[in-house]
Design an enzyme around this catalytic site. Structure first.
Site, short mmCIF file in Angstrom:
data_model
loop_
_atom_site.label_atom_id
_atom_site.label_comp_id
_atom_site.label_asym_id
_atom_site.label_seq_id
_atom_site.Cartn_x
_atom_site.Cartn_y
_atom_site.Cartn_z
CB SER A 153 -0.91 0.03 1.23
OG SER A 153 -1.58 1.27 1.34
CE1 TYR A 166 -3.91 -2.63 5.29
CE2 TYR A 166 -3.44 -0.44 4.43
CZ TYR A 166 -3.80 -1.75 4.22
OH TYR A 166 -4.06 -2.20 2.95
#
Length: 275
Positions: A153, A166
Site C-alpha cells: 500500500s 496498517y
C-alpha cells in the site's frame, strides 16, 4: 509421424502456464487478480476464509474461462491453516506465481486498537506474507523460475495519513519485496510489490472508515489491470496511481545516495558538535 506427435506433445507441456496461488481471493483485489490470471489461461489455487464466497468465485471462473480452479479455505492468522497453504506452495511444482494479497486494516487510531488487534494485524499482514513468500521462494529457486506478487500500500510511504499499524505492515511488505528481488532475482525469481492507493474494496467498511470521505478512489479492476502491466514489464515496484515515474525514481535515488553514509565509524559532526 510418431516422433512429430511426441514433439508437439512435449512442446504443449513446455508451454503449460504455471498455476497461480492467490490469497484473499474471494473478493476485492484478490478476486480481480483471479479473474485476470484465469482469463490469461492460468490454473488457479484460491485461498480465503469465506467458504461460500470462495466456492462461488471458483465456480464462476471455471464456467467462464474453463481453467482448473482449486480452493483452500484458510484463515491465515491461524497457524495450522497457514501451514497448509505453506505446504502447498512448497511442494506443488506446478505453482509458478504467488499473489500475496490477503490483508486487513484496523478500525480507529493506534490508541483505539487493542494489543490483540495489533497482533492479529501483524499476523495477517506481515507473518503470513513472509511465511508464504518463503515457502514459494524455495520452490521457485529449485525450479529456477517463478514470481511473487506482494500487495502492499502507498500507506507504507505515508505515516502522515495516520493508519499507523496498517501502514507499518505495508512498509514491511515493500521492504520484503525489494529485499527478495535483490536476493532472488539472479536465481530466476521475480518479486513485485504493488502499492495501491485508496481502492474501492471492502477494507474500508471493515476498518470503519467512510470511503465517501476520500478525495479519490480507484476501481479494483483498474488497479489490478495496472498492476499486471507492471508485472509484465517486470517492475519491482508498481504504484498504479503515480502519474510521473520520475518521482519514484528520484525518491529511490535519494535513498540509494544515502547508503554510503548510513553506517560509519563515528557519529556525524552535527551530533558531535551540537549547537
Amino acid at each position: 509421424m510418431a516422433d512429430d506427435v511426441l514433439r508437439k506433445t512435449v512442446n504443449m507441456v513446455d508451454k503449460a502456464l504455471p498455476v497461480v496461488l492467490i490469497t484473499g481471493a474471494s473478493s476485492g483485489i484478490g478476486a480481480a487478480f483471479a479473474d485476470r490470471f484465469a482469463r490469461r489461461g492460468h490454473p488457479l489455487i484460491l485461498v480465503a476464509r469465506d467458504t461460500d464466497r470462495l466456492g462461488a468465485k471458483a465456480g464462476k471462473l471455471r464456467e467462464e474461462t474453463g481453467v482448473e480452479v482449486d480452493v483452500i479455505r484458510a484463515d491465515l492468522t491461524n497457524a495450522e491453516e497457514l501451514a497448509l497453504v505453506e505446504s502447498r506452495l512448497a511442494e506443488d511444482a506446478n505453482i509458478g506465481v504467488l499473489v500475496n494479497n490477503a490483508g486487513a486494516a484496523l478500525p480507529g487510531s493506534f490508541l483505539d486498537q487493542s494489543a490483540d488487534d495489533v497482533a492479529g494485524s501483524v499476523a495477517l499482514n506481515v507473518t503470513a506474507v513472509a511465511r508464504l513468500a518463503r515457502a514459494a521462494a524455495g520452490n521457485f529457486v529449485a525450479k529456477g523460475e517463478g514470481a511473487i506478487v506482494n500487495v502492499g500500500s502507498v500507506l507504507g510511504l505515508v505515516p502522515e495519513f495516520g493508519m499507523t499499524i496498517y501502514g507499518a505492515t505495508k512498509a514491511f511488505v515493500q521492504f520484503l519485496s525489494q529485499g527478495l528481488q535483490a536476493e532472488l532475482g539472479e536465481k530466476g525469481v521475480f518479486v513485485q510489490a504493488v502499492l495501491p492507493g485508496a481502492t474501492r474494496t471492502e477494507i474500508w467498511e471493515r476498518s470503519g472508515r467512510d470511503i465517501a470521505a476520500l478525495p479519490a478512489v480507484m476501481a479494483v479492476d483498474d488497479l489490478v489491470d495496472a498492476a499486471l502491466v507492471g508485472f509484465d514489464r517486470r517492475e519491482d515496484i508498481t504504484i498504479p496511481a503515480l502519474p510521473d515515474l520520475a518521482q519514484w525514481t528520484a525518491f529511490n535515488n535519494a535513498r540509494v545516495a544515502m547508503i554510503p553514509n548510513l553506517s560509519l565509524a563515528e557519529p556525524a559532526a552535527r551530533y558531535r558538535n551540537p549547537a
